[in-house]
Design a protein around this motif. Structure first.
Motif: not given
Length: 289
Positions: A73, A76-77, A88-89, A103, A143, A145, A179, A181
């Motif tokens: 992460i 990637n960031t 995108n994650v 994050i 990002v 979230f 991003y 979760t």
């Protein structure tokens, strides 16, 4: 009350109703200098970015025993804030293992390099095109979230996110990533009846049916999948020790807390990082140490 007063009162009420249907200042850009994180808020059908003035001060070094996930992460960031291609994650797996904390830690790590965070509730994902348009001309890197994301069949946010990730006629803005979760890898409930849609050919190869294909199509649009796993007992105790030291305990006090920490986890049925942090706050706060 005179007829004129009655007329004016009714006119004011009518204007108030009309104002709720018109674009308002709530759609205007926020004070970008008010913070590094923002929440998308809806009022009377209109959205706005609300600055978050006090972010949790968690750092990457505070997150223990998720080294590979943290490296992926953070890398990637870093690519993203450096203007290089990034994905995108989707972060999935056991609860309380540091998905959303990671994050937030990345925001704290890279905010000075222009990273910004926009938290969007699942119910507001239909507004993603408006959010992207609002920030597209900004020099910062955003990002978006979405925490604890999951969908039931037929929810509008599902298709909106799917389109935003990879499906719109417009190109995705290069200063925006998503991003998310979730405890579900495929973001949708998986039922026993889904197995009935599988087919197999003459060679015995198994092929998913349309229902299954639809359920996995959203998660496949995230370029990077990162999975988190439940902690072992030793990992959990290491995390407890980290947070106890954070709250001022010495090594001897940390060692004395091990039994209480295990009982705390047993009562909650989980040895997660979140449970370890909660125990450390309670233990240190009560002055037990």
């Amino acid at each position: 009350m005179t007829q004129l007063d009655t007329f004016l009162s009714r006119a004011e009420a009518l204007l108030a109703r009309i104002e709720t249907l018109l674009p308002q200042a709530a759609n205007a850009a926020p004070d970008w200098d008010a913070g590094h994180a923002f929440r998308w808020r809806k009022s009377n059908g209109h959205g706005r970015l609300q600055p978050v003035r006090h972010m949790a001060p968690i750092a990457l070094d505070d997150l223990q025993h998720i080294g590979p996930q943290k490296e992926q992460i953070a890398q990637n960031t870093l690519q993203f804030v450096s203007g290089r291609p990034a994905n995108n994650v989707l972060l999935t797996g056991a609860r309380g293992t540091g998905k959303s904390s990671l994050i937030k830690a990345c925001l704290n790590e890279y905010a000075a390099r222009g990273l910004r965070l926009i938290e969007v509730d699942k119910d507001d994902l239909v507004d993603l095109p408006d959010i992207v348009e609002l920030v597209a001309a900004r020099p910062e890197r955003f990002v978006i979230f979405c925490d604890d994301l999951s969908f039931e069949e037929g929810e509008s946010g599902y298709k909106a996110l799917k389109t935003a990730l990879d499906g719109s006629i417009a190109a995705q803005s290069d200063n925006v990533l998503i991003y998310a979760t979730s405890n579900r890898r495929h973001l949708m409930p998986e039922r026993m009846s889904d197995n009935a849609t599988y087919t197999h050919d003459e060679d015995g190869d198994l092929h998913p049916g349309e229902t299954v294909e639809e359920k996995i199509s959203l998660s496949e649009r995230f370029g990077l999948w990162v999975t988190f796993y439940a902690f072992k007992q030793g990992d959990y105790l290491d995390i407890v020790g980290h947070w106890l030291r954070h709250f001022g305990c010495n090594d001897q006090q940390v060692e004395a807390a091990r039994g209480d920490a295990l009982r705390w986890a047993l009562q909650r049925g989980s040895r997660s990082g979140r449970v370890a942090w909660q125990f450390a706050r309670d233990y240190a706060g009560r002055g037990t140490a």
